[in-house]
Design a protein around this motif. Structure first.
Motif, mmCIF file in Angstrom:
data_model
loop_
_atom_site.group_PDB
_atom_site.id
_atom_site.type_symbol
_atom_site.label_atom_id
_atom_site.label_comp_id
_atom_site.label_asym_id
_atom_site.label_seq_id
_atom_site.Cartn_x
_atom_site.Cartn_y
_atom_site.Cartn_z
ATOM 1 N N ALA C 151 47.639 54.827 -55.314
ATOM 2 C CA ALA C 151 48.723 53.846 -55.214
ATOM 3 C C ALA C 151 49.491 54.057 -53.921
ATOM 4 C CB ALA C 151 49.673 53.994 -56.404
ATOM 5 N N GLY C 152 50.082 52.965 -53.437
ATOM 6 C CA GLY C 152 50.931 53.051 -52.249
ATOM 7 C C GLY C 152 52.299 52.486 -52.571
ATOM 8 N N VAL C 163 51.379 48.998 -54.655
ATOM 9 C CA VAL C 163 50.015 48.498 -54.768
ATOM 10 C C VAL C 163 49.176 49.593 -55.424
ATOM 11 C CG1 VAL C 163 47.941 48.230 -53.343
ATOM 12 C CG2 VAL C 163 49.883 46.746 -52.939
ATOM 13 N N VAL C 164 48.297 49.166 -56.339
ATOM 14 C CA VAL C 164 47.334 50.110 -56.903
ATOM 15 C C VAL C 164 45.960 49.668 -56.424
ATOM 16 C CG1 VAL C 164 46.310 51.051 -59.023
ATOM 17 C CG2 VAL C 164 48.767 50.567 -58.936
ATOM 18 N N MET C 165 45.193 50.602 -55.887
ATOM 19 C CA MET C 165 43.864 50.253 -55.369
ATOM 20 C C MET C 165 42.796 51.126 -56.018
ATOM 21 S SD MET C 165 44.552 49.731 -51.274
ATOM 22 C CE MET C 165 42.981 49.002 -50.839
ATOM 23 N N GLN C 166 41.643 50.507 -56.195
ATOM 24 C CA GLN C 166 40.503 51.273 -56.708
ATOM 25 C C GLN C 166 39.248 50.811 -55.985
ATOM 26 O OE1 GLN C 166 39.713 50.966 -60.960
ATOM 27 N NE2 GLN C 166 39.050 53.112 -60.954
ATOM 28 N N ASP C 167 38.490 51.762 -55.498
ATOM 29 C CA ASP C 167 37.227 51.476 -54.808
ATOM 30 C C ASP C 167 37.371 50.347 -53.784
ATOM 31 O OD1 ASP C 167 36.201 53.463 -56.361
ATOM 32 O OD2 ASP C 167 35.521 52.071 -57.934
ATOM 33 N N ASN C 168 38.360 50.499 -52.948
ATOM 34 C CA ASN C 168 38.597 49.592 -51.821
ATOM 35 C C ASN C 168 39.020 48.182 -52.236
ATOM 36 O OD1 ASN C 168 38.791 49.692 -49.000
ATOM 37 N ND2 ASN C 168 36.861 48.570 -48.761
ATOM 38 N N LYS C 169 39.581 48.066 -53.457
ATOM 39 C CA LYS C 169 40.086 46.751 -53.891
ATOM 40 C C LYS C 169 41.499 46.901 -54.436
ATOM 41 C CE LYS C 169 35.934 44.181 -55.127
ATOM 42 N NZ LYS C 169 34.872 45.220 -54.911
ATOM 43 N N ALA C 205 46.082 59.843 -56.291
ATOM 44 C CA ALA C 205 46.964 60.149 -55.149
ATOM 45 C C ALA C 205 47.947 59.002 -54.954
ATOM 46 C CB ALA C 205 46.154 60.352 -53.879
ATOM 47 N N ILE C 206 49.101 59.352 -54.412
ATOM 48 C CA ILE C 206 50.096 58.331 -54.069
ATOM 49 C C ILE C 206 50.482 58.533 -52.614
ATOM 50 C CG2 ILE C 206 52.497 57.564 -54.473
ATOM 51 C CD1 ILE C 206 52.164 58.173 -57.394
#
Lengths: 140, 149, 409
Positions: C151-152, C163-169, C205-206
């Motif tokens: 997350a960022g 934003v939460v991202m997983q596998d470049n999405k 990770a954040i």
């Protein structure tokens, strides 16, 4: 005697035969209660004001018109001033340039000691436009 | 007598003024007071925000801070001076004299003081060197006479 | 701490403006040290001649000589900081041309700054931190794909984004106006996680960025706490799919504006700031409030209007609003006034930020204000080229945070 700190740099003119090493050793040999640091252009001395001036005068006897001096704001080894700390400070370039000019000043002092009369040359004036015009016309 | 030198950090002028028996007023002395002041921690030179604000005495707020800071250091020296020696065309003007606008202002402030000012030109050869030394010596000896009267 | 990053300072007036100490303090606090490239007196004239600009002020000549040392690789530094007095025209010319010279002749990141005697270390912190990040985190910044579940968080002056991202999405996102830094961030993160269908314990990770990055970094035990210049750049090129090559990123923020030039997603020159809120997103909010419309509608009005019909040209938000009141009083339409407000901000970004960087193409406009179609149009008009506005452009910081923090997995 003034106990106030004075730091002074002694600079040897390029035309002088005195070396920084010779200058520093001479000062050391005086046995005065001051610090001496040899540099590439001469040396730095530090101590109570009156003593520093006395040493300056004595050191100058090595070459009266070839050794110059000015005071320095910072004490010896002050990290605020130190070259090793983060490179040269702007005043360093100035010292280099003044060092080159000392040849002419040294010659001036020698001439003064000899009582030479110096006549100031007439300052150069800009060419009047009419004169310049004539030159241009001749070259056309 | 107290003689202001311009460039105010010049080794040559400082040396000549002392050599001929007067007291040079220089940047080095003004900065020494500051760097020795252990109550100020504004390295490298301990020129402080207060100084720059004091510079407003010489130049308005629209003038860059570097000019006001420099004038705050030199202004009091110019006010204190009994005379001045100015070397024009000096190729060596770095550090405190690095700003040409400040340097112009110093010359102007000297003019306004109405004190004896000697203008010499930076020597390019030995003949000019002789002229500089002769003029400075004559000027400073003239000050001695003035003082004696 | 590893070896200090060496930032070469090319400057005039810092010591006499009582700001040198602040510059060094800012550098120290981010693990860098200020150095001056050594030059000999003989180098100076030759350097000035080569550079081709011969200023009257000797200190500026010295700056040029020091820049030449860097350009010729004779002095070893990691980054360059060029600073001169605010309001000095001679120095401003030299400052900008030297920045260009350094960029043409080296790969060193550069930042320029014009200071007053009021400069404080804190104002330089983000810029210095970015210089250090670019040098010290080269490998991390080279990262082009997000991996794992991260997350960022971007804690900006106006809004907080997650934003939460997983596998470049991107699988979750949320934003809200910034109130209490931690509360706002917690709230947007929860919302983004809800959308993504994940829980806090699942996050690997954040990454935090923006004004509140340190507070959030501590609170969320973030793996990455990094200034917004580098993080936003990575987010912008990821969102715009321009990870390779050159680009200019324009981010008109709530409190300050950023113009960043990037090469392969890594900034090599940037400016930050703005004389006044009159040139930032805040002015958009003030205009909307005065027009009694929601700020999100302002752009729609603006695209229908013509800025030339309404005079608004001020560096100051107070005077700007005065112009606005006068213009409305003259009976100009909301559309024209909204267009004029957008144009005024775009013009000031051009005058203040874009003069300090060399615009490279394409231009990517990001940040919350890039959702304002009127402002995007105005930037396009002022620059003579429409900027790219990627989808989710307001989430650059959060995306950059999620992307870069995955580098720690």
């Amino acid at each position: 005697m003034s106990e106030e700190r004075e730091t002074r740099l002694l600079m040897i003119a390029p035309t002088s035969n005195v070396t920084p090493d010779q200058l520093s050793r001479t000062i050391h040999a005086m046995g005065e209660r001051i610090s001496v640091k040899e540099t590439c252009y001469g040396c730095l001395i530090e101590g109570p004001r009156d003593l520093v001036r006395k040493v300056r005068d004595a050191a100058r006897e090595l070459d009266p018109n070839g050794i110059f001096s000015k005071i320095r704001a910072y004490p010896l080894g002050d990290p605020r001033r130190c070259r090793a700390h983060h490179g040269t400070r702007p005043g360093f370039s100035q010292l280099e340039m003044e060092w080159n000019a000392l040849t002419n000043i040294s010659a001036g002092l020698d001439a003064s000691d000899r009582g030479e009369k110096v006549v100031e040359p007439e300052p150069k004036k800009q060419l009047p436009v009419t004169e310049f015009k004539k030159i241009c016309e001749v070259n056309q | 007598m107290k003689v202001f030198i311009d460039p105010p950090n010049s080794l040559i002028l400082f040396d000549l003024i002392e050599r001929f028996g007067h007291e040079p007023l220089s940047t080095m002395a003004a900065l020494q007071e500051r760097v020795d002041n252990i109550e100020i921690d504004m390295p490298p030179m301990n020129v402080t925000l207060d100084d720059v604000i004091k510079g407003l005495k010489y130049a308005g707020i629209e003038v860059p801070s570097g000019i006001r800071g420099r004038l705050a250091v030199w202004g009091p020296l110019i006010e204190e001076a009994d005379a001045a020696v100015v070397m024009e065309g000096a190729p060596f003007s770095f550090g405190c004299v690095g700003c040409e606008r400040s340097n112009l202002m110093v010359k102007y402030l000297l003019q306004r003081r109405n004190i004896p000012v000697l203008y010499v030109t930076y020597p390019e050869d030995e003949e000019q060197g002789k002229l500089v030394v002769a003029k400075v010596k004559e000027f400073l000896q003239g000050l001695d006479k003035k003082e004696a009267n | 701490m590893a070896e200090l990053i060496k930032i070469a300072q090319l400057s005039c007036g810092t010591e006499y403006s009582s700001v040198q100490y602040e510059i060094e303090k800012a550098a120290r606090s981010v693990g860098a040290k200020i150095v001056y490239p050594d030059v000999s007196a003989a180098d100076i004239n030759a350097a000035v001649e080569r550079f081709g600009f011969n200023p009257r002020s000797p200190q500026l000549k010295l700056m040029i000589a020091r820049a030449v040392q860097l350009a010729d690789g004779l002095y070893d530094a990691d980054a360059v900081f060029i600073a001169t007095c605010f309001r000095c025209a001679e120095a401003a010319l030299v400052r900008n041309e030297l920045r260009r010279f350094i960029q043409e002749n080296t790969r060193l990141p550069v930042v320029t700054y014009s200071f007053t005697e009021r400069l404080k270390a804190s104002q330089l912190l983000t810029r210095m931190e970015a210089l250090v990040t670019i040098v010290a985190r080269k490998e991390l910044l080279a990262r082009e794909k997000q991996s794992g579940l991260t997350a960022g968080l971007d804690s900006g002056s106006s809004t907080t984004k997650a934003v939460v991202m997983q596998d470049n999405k991107i699988i979750g996102k949320a934003w809200m106006p910034t109130g209490d830094v931690v509360e706002s961030a917690t709230s947007v993160l929860e919302e983004a996680m809800k959308m993504a269908g994940v829980e806090l314990k699942d996050l690997e990770a954040i990454g935090t960025t923006g004004y509140g990055r340190f507070t959030l970094g501590k609170h969320f035990n973030a793996k990455l706490v990094q200034e917004e210049l580098t993080v936003n750049s990575k987010g912008a090129v990821w969102l715009a799919d321009r990870q390779r090559g050159e680009a200019t990123i324009i981010d008109i923020g709530g409190m300050d504006n950023k113009a960043i030039t990037v090469r392969d997603g890594v900034p090599d020159n940037f400016t930050m700031g703005g004389v006044c809120a009159g040139a930032s997103g805040r002015f958009m909010e003030m205009t909307a409030r005065r027009l009694k419309i929601d700020v999100s509608e302002l752009g729609n009005y603006a695209v229908k209007g013509n800025w030339k019909n309404a005079k608004m040209n001020s560096y100051c938000s107070v005077f700007g609003i005065q112009d606005l009141v006068t213009t409305l009083g003259e009976g100009k339409s909301f559309e024209d006034v909204a267009a004029a407000a957008c144009h005024s901000v775009a013009e000031q970004v051009y005058e203040q930020q874009l003069q300090e960087v060399d615009v490279r193409h394409p231009i990517i406009q990001v940040g919350g204000t890039s959702l304002n179609a009127g402002l995007v149009k105005a930037i396009g008009e002022v620059l003579g080229e429409p900027p790219i506005v990627p989808e989710n452009s307001q989430f650059i910081g959060a995306v950059g945070g999620a992307l870069l923090s995955s580098g720690f997995l």
